[in-house]
Design an enzyme around this catalytic site. Structure first.
Site, short mmCIF file in Angstrom:
data_model
loop_
_atom_site.label_atom_id
_atom_site.label_comp_id
_atom_site.label_asym_id
_atom_site.label_seq_id
_atom_site.Cartn_x
_atom_site.Cartn_y
_atom_site.Cartn_z
N GLY A 121 73.06 67.39 31.85
CA GLY A 121 72.50 66.56 30.26
C GLY A 121 71.54 66.63 29.56
O GLY A 121 70.41 68.16 29.20
N HIS A 122 70.71 66.39 28.23
CA HIS A 122 70.09 67.36 27.04
C HIS A 122 69.26 65.37 27.30
O HIS A 122 69.77 64.94 27.55
CB HIS A 122 70.91 67.49 26.51
CG HIS A 122 71.54 68.72 26.60
ND1 HIS A 122 71.02 70.24 26.68
CD2 HIS A 122 73.03 68.82 26.43
CE1 HIS A 122 71.85 70.92 26.66
NE2 HIS A 122 72.86 70.69 26.66
N ILE A 124 69.59 63.71 24.57
CA ILE A 124 69.82 61.93 24.06
C ILE A 124 70.29 61.17 25.24
O ILE A 124 70.42 60.50 25.59
CB ILE A 124 71.03 62.91 23.30
CG1 ILE A 124 71.51 61.30 22.33
CG2 ILE A 124 72.13 63.56 23.40
CD1 ILE A 124 72.69 61.36 21.45
N ASP A 152 62.63 65.50 26.77
CA ASP A 152 62.94 66.38 26.53
C ASP A 152 60.94 66.73 26.71
O ASP A 152 60.11 67.87 27.35
CB ASP A 152 63.37 67.61 25.78
CG ASP A 152 64.74 68.06 25.77
OD1 ASP A 152 65.22 67.29 27.13
OD2 ASP A 152 65.52 68.65 24.91
#
Length: 382
Positions: A121-122, A124, A152
């Site tokens: 995942g990231h 967002i 993050d």
């Protein structure tokens, strides 16, 4: 500095973990970034004050070396997906058995447990899973993630650094380390606690982008000036709103009531036209020294030269001339003294660090020759 004497092993990663490591380094910890060999150039742009050791973790000798470094350190910071460190035999269960004082910080998107624990995942995605993304964006538009800041960095790197500091403080009483499970989903959600806990106040009773603090209110938004720049307006309270109108040369009696939500589009139209009549510099001159809560939207090029930021030294330049924010917050007795040297090259400090951890020149030379560790350039004799 406040963290002087604290040894940190940071396993190289992207964005959140490097930020966490930079915070610790800025305030005095000795942060050693462990890079893989044969990677060439590091992508870490938050390496201020760190040192780099390049270790071949595909070799048993490299894993054994990293184990020794971890066992002689105060903190291990790892950003891998669940199970990676366990496969290397370097999981917290193994290391804390030998070094009960070790603080083992695990920074991941979804945390160490749960059905998504092993998923990629990231920012967002983590922001979406936190619930906050559903609240971000203008009216009539799709949810909008503001850069990759909330999950993050705020929910990830910063929250993880806080966890490490809490564990270091607790260790002074118990003498014991512990494992920190830092989930960016949960960190982002926790950062948004105000949104959660103020839902019954009427602040968020309307659809996304139509509330007081989410660009719905015309007196809490940004406006374009005649030179294509912007001003930020945060005139929420009546006394601040009155000063906003005074600066704009508008009479309150000629306008809809401030809190008449149905009239907000008309009020926004008036503000838009008025702000477009002067430059950003002209509006700054009008509002500086007032409590209208109106400020210029500063670009990266302008921010350090603004009188307030300049007076406080809020931004600094490294030896290469690159500008970045000064560490925050300010401590009156033990402030951060950030390193201004260039960021370390991969393996730049391999020899120096291994010497500090007790390895002999012959042992280091042998590891260099065998490819267990790496340093820039030719592996010359010590």
């Amino acid at each position: 500095m406040a963290l002087a004497g604290v040894r940190v092993i940071e396993l190289a990663g992207l964005a959140p973990a490097p930020f966490c490591g930079m915070i610790l380094a800025d305030f005095g910890a000795k942060v050693i970034r462990v890079d893989r060999t044969k990677v060439g150039v590091s992508l870490d742009r938050q390496a201020r004050g760190k040192r780099s050791v390049a270790i071949n973790l595909k070799s048993a000798a490299g894993v054994a070396l990293l184990r020794k470094l971890c066992l002689q350190s105060d903190v291990v910071l790892e950003p891998y997906r669940r199970g990676v460190m366990e496969k290397l035999g370097l999981g917290p269960n193994e290391l804390l058995k030998e070094n009960p004082r070790l603080i083992y910080a695990r920074l991941t998107g979804y945390g160490q447990t749960g059905s998504y624990a092993a998923a990629a995942g990231h920012d967002i995605n983590y922001l979406a899973m936190s619930g906050l993304l559903s609240r971000l964006g203008r009216s009539g538009e799709e949810p909008y993630a503001p850069l990759n800041l909330l999950a993050d960095f705020a929910g990830g790197g910063l929250t993880c650094a806080m966890g490490i500091l809490l564990a270091l403080l607790e260790r002074t009483r118990s003498g014991k380390g512990q494992v920190i499970d830092a989930s960016m989903v949960e960190g982002a959600a926790y950062t948004g606690s105000f949104v959660w806990k103020s839902q019954g106040t009427g602040l968020w009773g309307r659809p996304r982008g139509q509330n007081l603090l989410d660009s719905g209110a015309p007196f809490y938004d940004t406006y374009r000036t005649s030179d294509g720049r912007h001003m930020a307006v945060g005139a929420l309270e009546p006394q601040f709103y009155a000063q906003l109108l005074h600066g704009l040369e508008l009479a309150e009696a000629d306008l809809p009531a401030q809190m008449s939500v149905s009239d907000w589009p008309e009020l926004r139209r008036v503000f838009t036209e008025r702000f477009a009549s002067k430059t950003q510099a002209e509006w700054s001159e009008v509002f500086d020294g007032t409590d209208a809560c109106v400020t210029p939207v500063l670009s990266f090029d302008d921010v350090s030269s603004h009188p307030h930021n300049r007076d406080r030294g809020s931004f600094l330049r490294d030896r290469d001339g690159q500008e970045s924010p000064r560490p925050a917050p300010l401590l009156c007795r033990t402030p951060a003294r950030p390193c201004l040297a260039p960021d370390p090259a991969v393996g730049e400090h391999t020899v120096q660090v291994l010497q500090e951890y007790g390895f002999t020149a012959a042992e280091i030379e042998q590891m260099l020759a065998a490819g267990v560790v790496e340093r820039p350039g030719v592996a010359s004799k010590l």
